[in-house]
Design a protein around this motif. Structure first.
Motif, PDB file in Angstrom:
ATOM      1  N   MET A   1      18.411  -2.880  -8.669  1.00  0.00           N
ATOM      2  CA  MET A   1      18.990  -3.738  -7.642  1.00  0.00           C
ATOM      3  C   MET A   1      20.497  -3.492  -7.575  1.00  0.00           C
TER       4      MET A   1
ATOM      5  N   ARG B   1      11.000  -8.805   6.319  1.00  0.00           N
ATOM      6  CA  ARG B   1      10.844  -8.627   4.872  1.00  0.00           C
ATOM      7  C   ARG B   1      10.928  -9.943   4.114  1.00  0.00           C
TER       8      ARG B   1
ATOM      9  N   VAL C   1      12.182  -2.152   5.058  1.00  0.00           N
ATOM     10  CA  VAL C   1      12.650  -2.102   3.673  1.00  0.00           C
ATOM     11  C   VAL C   1      11.568  -2.697   2.779  1.00  0.00           C
TER      12      VAL C   1
ATOM     13  N   GLY D   1      11.017  -4.100  -0.664  1.00  0.00           N
ATOM     14  CA  GLY D   1      11.610  -4.569  -1.901  1.00  0.00           C
ATOM     15  C   GLY D   1      10.572  -4.641  -3.012  1.00  0.00           C
TER      16      GLY D   1
ATOM     17  N   HIS E   1      13.824  -0.062  -2.324  1.00  0.00           N
ATOM     18  CA  HIS E   1      14.756  -0.369  -3.399  1.00  0.00           C
ATOM     19  C   HIS E   1      14.378   0.474  -4.621  1.00  0.00           C
TER      20      HIS E   1
ATOM     21  N   THR F   1      11.677  -1.041  -6.551  1.00  0.00           N
ATOM     22  CA  THR F   1      10.321  -0.807  -6.040  1.00  0.00           C
ATOM     23  C   THR F   1       9.786   0.519  -6.559  1.00  0.00           C
TER      24      THR F   1
END
Length: 335
Positions: free
Chosen positions: A84, A283, A318, A320, A26, A29
């Motif tokens: 986001m 996740r 992923v 995050g 993301h 991140t």
């Protein structure tokens, strides 16, 4: 092997030497870890590069900047946190009765591709020079319909099945047909479908409605892609166990799904060797709340349950904003 050769071996259920790596981050991140994350990416380079272009949400930075914005389709979004993805608050097509007067943004798409075509070619060339497997495009008819119509409105439309819904479906399908004309002339190995078909416990609509309304759209699009010799990569969050058979029937080469909210034993028993599993490690529970040891165990379990002849699995996850830098490093080397 080069990265490209490694990914193709995994897709064809041949031994790739090691499981290909494909991590997503993301923007939040990246904002949190900055140079620390950049250093990890340098040490553990991905085998797959995802190339975005005009018409794709992450091609434009405003889609992850806090605040409100109106997208090119005319829908108003609210983003509550930098890095986001937000939500549509005012859909462009508020009344389905207006669908005959509504049109996708073709003129904008064509002008944007003309302006950025050289940039996309340069990105692809850079990936090729590194020996990477290259995926392009963001095909998302179901998701785009939600963004244009609003999710609650679209689910009502699917339930009611009024004539306007099918006009809307046709217009969205025609848009992605045009959109793909740009990508299919590019030197990419695969085309990326970015949908979200599942909730935490089930599909978002009935399997019958998926088969009747959306599968024919995917069939037409996938036939066009396969005629150009490209691989099909399909993403969907949520519980999509009921879609695996359809995805295999459609000719999808790799599926990216949240396998840990489903039954891994059942997935292995019924679909191992029939489709390549493109991640992912849990996740929701492991990456956010456990440590590297649990990540290694998860990767080992996936290799045991999902590979055939060493292939059939791509190490995708992923990361995050809630994932520690230690866990991100574990994701880089666990495969």
């Amino acid at each position: 092997m080069t990265s490209r050769e490694r990914v193709i071996a995994a897709l064809k259920f041949k031994s790739p030497g090691k499981i290909p790596l494909n991590l997503w981050f993301h923007q939040a991140t990246r904002n949190r870890y900055g140079q620390q994350l950049d250093n990890l990416i340098q040490r553990y380079p991905n085998d797959i590069d995802l190339i975005a272009g005009p018409g794709d949400r992450n091609f434009y930075s405003r889609s992850t900047q806090r605040g409100r914005y109106v997208d090119t389709w005319g829908s108003s979004w609210l983003v509550l946190a930098d890095g986001m993805v937000g939500e549509v608050k005012e859909p462009a097509l508020k009344d389905l009765d207006d669908v005959n007067n509504w049109s996708p943004p073709y003129l904008w798409l064509d002008s944007e591709w003309e302006e950025h075509n050289d940039l996309i070619n340069k990105k692809i060339e850079q990936s090729r020079n590194k020996g990477r497997f290259v995926i392009g495009a963001k095909v998302e008819p179901f998701q785009r319909m939600q963004f244009v119509r609003g999710t609650e409105n679209l689910f009502m439309d699917i339930g009611l099945k009024e004539r306007g819904l099918f006009i809307f479906l046709d217009k969205i399908a025609e848009y992605f047909d045009r959109y793909l004309d740009y990508w299919l002339d590019k030197d990419v190995d695969g085309i990326f479908f970015t949908e979200d078909w599942g909730s935490q416990i089930s599909l978002l609509i009935s399997p019958k409605d998926f088969t009747a309304m959306f599968k024919p759209i995917y069939r037409k699009i996938i036939d066009k892609i396969q005629a150009k010799g490209k691989y099909i990569f399909f993403h969907s969050d949520g519980y999509i166990y009921n879609l695996y058979k359809d995805l295999i029937d459609l000719g999808v080469d790799a599926v990216n799904s949240q396998i840990w909210i489903m039954d891994l034993d059942e997935i292995s028993r019924n679909f191992r060797g029939k489709i390549c599993f493109w991640g992912e490690i849990d996740r929701q529970n492991v990456l956010a709340f456990k440590g590297p040891e649990e990540i290694y165990k998860s990767a080992s379990k996936m290799k045991e349950m999902l590979t055939v002849n060493g292939g059939g699995l791509i190490g995708q996850s992923v990361a995050g904003v809630d994932v520690s830098i230690e866990n991100i490093e574990a994701l880089c080397n666990c495969w």
